[in-house]
Scaffold this motif. Structure first.
Motif, PDB file in Angstrom:
ATOM      1  N   GLU A 197      17.935  -8.288   2.358  1.00 19.86           N
ATOM      2  CA  GLU A 197      17.052  -7.068   2.159  1.00 19.86           C
ATOM      3  C   GLU A 197      17.089  -6.798   0.816  1.00 19.86           C
ATOM      4  OE1 GLU A 197      15.840  -5.891   4.911  1.00 19.86           O
ATOM      5  OE2 GLU A 197      16.915  -6.571   6.688  1.00 19.86           O
ATOM      6  N   THR A 198      15.883  -6.375   0.331  1.00 18.78           N
ATOM      7  CA  THR A 198      15.689  -5.784  -1.190  1.00 18.78           C
ATOM      8  C   THR A 198      16.327  -4.559  -1.610  1.00 18.78           C
ATOM      9  OG1 THR A 198      13.771  -4.752  -1.042  1.00 18.78           O
ATOM     10  CG2 THR A 198      13.636  -7.175  -1.413  1.00 18.78           C
ATOM     11  N   GLN A 248      14.151  -1.849  -0.360  1.00 22.58           N
ATOM     12  CA  GLN A 248      14.153  -1.708   1.129  1.00 22.58           C
ATOM     13  C   GLN A 248      15.057  -0.826   1.392  1.00 22.58           C
ATOM     14  OE1 GLN A 248      13.747  -5.894   2.037  1.00 22.58           O
ATOM     15  NE2 GLN A 248      12.011  -5.619   3.032  1.00 22.58           N
ATOM     16  N   SER A 270      14.805   2.703   0.356  1.00 23.61           N
ATOM     17  CA  SER A 270      13.811   3.527   1.079  1.00 23.61           C
ATOM     18  C   SER A 270      14.480   3.930   2.620  1.00 23.61           C
ATOM     19  CB  SER A 270      12.675   2.830   1.209  1.00 23.61           C
ATOM     20  OG  SER A 270      11.709   3.271   1.946  1.00 23.61           O
ATOM     21  N   GLN A 271      15.186   2.977   3.183  1.00 27.82           N
ATOM     22  CA  GLN A 271      15.578   2.966   4.476  1.00 27.82           C
ATOM     23  C   GLN A 271      16.479   3.983   4.613  1.00 27.82           C
ATOM     24  OE1 GLN A 271      14.113   1.682   7.123  1.00 27.82           O
ATOM     25  NE2 GLN A 271      15.659   1.907   8.918  1.00 27.82           N
ATOM     26  N   LEU A 298      17.881  -1.794   9.940  1.00 25.05           N
ATOM     27  CA  LEU A 298      17.381  -2.941   9.249  1.00 25.05           C
ATOM     28  C   LEU A 298      17.596  -4.500   9.909  1.00 25.05           C
ATOM     29  CD1 LEU A 298      17.579  -1.878   5.491  1.00 25.05           C
ATOM     30  CD2 LEU A 298      15.343  -2.061   6.716  1.00 25.05           C
TER      31      LEU A 298
END
Length: 249
Positions: free
Chosen positions: A59-60, A63, A66-67, A91
């Motif tokens: 997962e970047t 990401q 944002s999550q 995620l």
């Protein structure tokens, strides 16, 4: 009325008035401090301007941020660490997450990612990597190397979902294979009726039966693999614990 009593009464009334004014002033001052503090803490000075992410590989960082709901740099006062961690754990790759606020402008996110253990084919011919508990981690066009093949009645869904209850027997067996022979197992297949079969590195199959009494069945398999003279095509049947059979291929 005695003038002295009247004067005393007037003095008492005035003292009470002064006290009320003092109390009102204190209450107003506290209210102003609270409101002023709230506005100050909601200025960019105390926003989540410095967000660090550790432990992420698949997962970047973008990401993850944002999550967690931090992409817009909200005020630290509004950051709910537990709620953000719960969102992160939805995620596909994130197994656990912690979110810690660091005043005046920092948020530290630490994630622990899943480890892929199995692979299964989708209905569309793609390949999914799965965690030990059946969570779908990612999809690829080619079969991942180094992962145990899991063939199940209900193909896996999109990343982030988990295998269906129909596939639980295969997952239970695949996740609990003992060290004594797990290195010889290349695939776990679940028949629609729930019967589980193992494919080995040698052309020998193992009928496990249902995913019950697995400890006894694994002991049977280990004993046969260690002591029996097996040939290509043989089938080891341990569906009845403590009464295994070997059928020639």
């Amino acid at each position: 009325m005695d003038p002295r009593i009247s004067a005393r009464r007037t003095a008492v009334i005035r003292e009470q008035g002064r006290r009320r004014l003092v109390v009102a002033g204190v209450v107003l001052g506290v209210a102003l401090l609270i409101v002023g503090g709230w506005f100050i803490l909601h200025t960019p000075l105390f926003a989540a301007r410095s967000v660090t992410v550790t432990g992420n590989v698949h997962e970047t960082a973008a990401q993850v941020v944002s999550q967690a709901g931090l992409a817009d740099r909200p005020p630290l006062l509004d950051v709910n660490g537990a709620a953000a961690a719960a969102r992160l754990e939805r995620l596909p790759w994130v197994r656990t997450a912690t979110v810690r606020v660091s005043w005046p402008d920092g948020v530290h996110i630490a994630v622990t990612e899943e480890t892929p253990r199995f692979t299964a084919a989708t209905a569309a011919g793609q390949w999914e990597s799965l965690s030990n508990d059946g969570r779908v981690l990612e999809e690829s066009a080619t079969r991942p190397t180094g992962l145990l093949l899991l063939t199940v009645p209900q193909p896996p869904g999109d990343p982030g979902t988990v295998l269906s209850a129909r596939d639980s027997a295969g997952l239970r067996v695949a996740a609990s294979l003992p060290a004594s022979f797990v290195g010889q197992v290349t695939g776990v297949t679940v028949e629609p009726a729930g019967w589980v079969q193992l494919t080995l590195t040698t052309p020998v199959a193992v009928d496990v039966g249902t995913a019950t009494q697995l400890t006894a069945k694994y002991e049977d398999i280990s004993a046969i693999l260690a002591g029996a003279a097996l040939h290509n095509g043989d089938v080891i049947d341990v569906s009845v614990p403590d009464a295994p059979t070997v059928t020639s291929g």
